[in-house]
Design a protein around this motif. Structure first.
Motif, mmCIF file in Angstrom:
data_model
loop_
_atom_site.group_PDB
_atom_site.id
_atom_site.type_symbol
_atom_site.label_atom_id
_atom_site.label_comp_id
_atom_site.label_asym_id
_atom_site.label_seq_id
_atom_site.Cartn_x
_atom_site.Cartn_y
_atom_site.Cartn_z
ATOM 1 N N LEU A 1 33.308 79.089 -8.390
ATOM 2 C CA LEU A 1 33.926 80.308 -7.858
ATOM 3 C C LEU A 1 33.429 81.535 -8.628
ATOM 4 O O LEU A 1 33.208 82.596 -8.043
ATOM 5 N N VAL B 1 41.982 86.284 -3.373
ATOM 6 C CA VAL B 1 41.586 84.890 -3.620
ATOM 7 C C VAL B 1 42.165 84.392 -4.937
ATOM 8 O O VAL B 1 42.739 83.296 -5.010
ATOM 9 N N ASN C 1 45.950 84.026 -4.881
ATOM 10 C CA ASN C 1 46.344 82.811 -4.164
ATOM 11 C C ASN C 1 46.390 81.614 -5.113
ATOM 12 O O ASN C 1 47.215 80.704 -4.945
ATOM 13 N N HIS C 2 45.510 81.616 -6.119
ATOM 14 C CA HIS C 2 45.570 80.556 -7.127
ATOM 15 C C HIS C 2 46.886 80.607 -7.894
ATOM 16 O O HIS C 2 47.505 79.567 -8.158
#
Length: 325
Positions: free
Chosen positions: A34, A107, A110-111
């Motif tokens: 990522l 993103v 969201n983790h």
């Protein structure tokens, strides 16, 4: 973008992604792939844009992580909390004009949401992810060779050659008595082409980072101004309905001027010749007919635009006396 540029850009993207992922792996970041993907997203067309946008992206993502963590701690790890975060985050990002970091920010948030609990070490790792991604992208993009000086010098030389062609065609227009249709087509196509080349060269100038050298972009700005004056001269020439003997003299002067278009300072010398020509025309008898008056007025406009062109070049050399390609 030609094939060579496409291959070079592709190589740069691969290097950015690989180096960022490798650094993340060595630092013990579990989601190192990522990091590589986010680093690639941080790559911009030019080095200067990468620097500016990278800082904005980093600020936006860190803000997202801190804001979301605060909301999740206060309101709980619920879907409605995530929705509230999205609204506030988007609002603050657009108000701060740093919205470029919204996608990577969401993103990473969201983790945090998926974890379902507050964990300081996890939050620090998420911040480390964007930190490594941005720094790796900036470092590789800055150090990656772009051959900037060679490229922008080549672009400027090409622009000067196009300016010569454009101005030479004007001298031919002034030597004609009628039938300007073919010249009008050339005028439109050549003017557009020069503008495109100037924009392309200005884009190359953005690839300079940590440099205060502004002479190249100033040179392009000067050429852009000169092109505007040149276009005014074309428009005046196309409006001529009666041929006048002064046209030939102006045409000959322009042909001589074409040879002096370049990076050297020949504007002052040409200005003396132009002033002599203007004074000569002023000493002529006044026009006797309306059509002659209109013709000489248009020719005078051409002379004043020529003078403005030379003044623009002279002013550039006064500001950058050591400039040379």
């Amino acid at each position: 973008m030609n094939l060579k540029q496409i291959l070079w850009t592709s190589l740069k993207i691969v290097c950015v992604g690989f180096i960022a992922a490798l650094i993340a792996f060595l630092l013990g970041i579990s989601n190192y792939l990522l990091v590589g993907i986010l680093a690639i997203l941080c790559v911009s067309p030019t080095k200067k844009d990468s620097l500016v946008l990278g800082v904005k992206r980093y600020i936006d993502v860190v803000m997202a992580l801190l804001l979301s963590t605060l909301l999740f701690v206060l309101l709980g790890f619920e879907l409605y909390t995530f929705v509230i975060f999205l609204f506030l985050f988007a609002l603050l990002s657009y108000l701060g004009k740093i919205e470029i970091g919204m996608i990577p920010g969401i993103v990473l948030v969201n983790h945090v949401y998926s974890l379902g609990q507050f964990d300081v070490m996890f939050l620090l790792e998420e911040i480390l992810i964007i930190t490594v991604a941005v720094i790796s992208s900036l470092a590789v993009n800055t150090l990656f060779p772009e051959f900037w000086l060679k490229k922008i010098t080549s672009e400027i030389i090409k622009i000067d050659q196009l300016m010569q062609d454009h101005l030479f065609m004007l001298s031919i227009v002034l030597s004609q008595e009628k039938d300007f249709d073919d010249f009008k087509t050339h005028f439109e196509k050549m003017g557009q082409k020069i503008y495109q080349e100037i924009e392309k060269a200005e884009k190359e100038d953005k690839n300079r980072v940590f440099s205060n050298e502004l002479s190249y972009v100033a040179y392009l700005y000067m050429r852009r101004n000169q092109l505007n004056y040149m276009n005014h001269m074309y428009q005046s020439a196309f409006r001529l309905t009666e041929f006048h003997k002064h046209q030939l003299e102006i045409s000959e002067y322009i042909k001589d001027l074409v040879l002096d278009i370049g990076d050297e300072n020949k504007a002052d010398f040409q200005m003396e010749k132009l002033n002599t020509l203007i004074e000569k025309f002023k000493a002529q008898n006044l026009p006797k007919t309306r059509s002659e008056f209109e013709t000489r007025a248009l020719l005078y406009h051409i002379l004043t635009d020529l003078k403005s062109m030379l003044l623009a070049k002279s002013a550039f050399h006064q500001r950058y006396p050591e400039f040379k390609l």
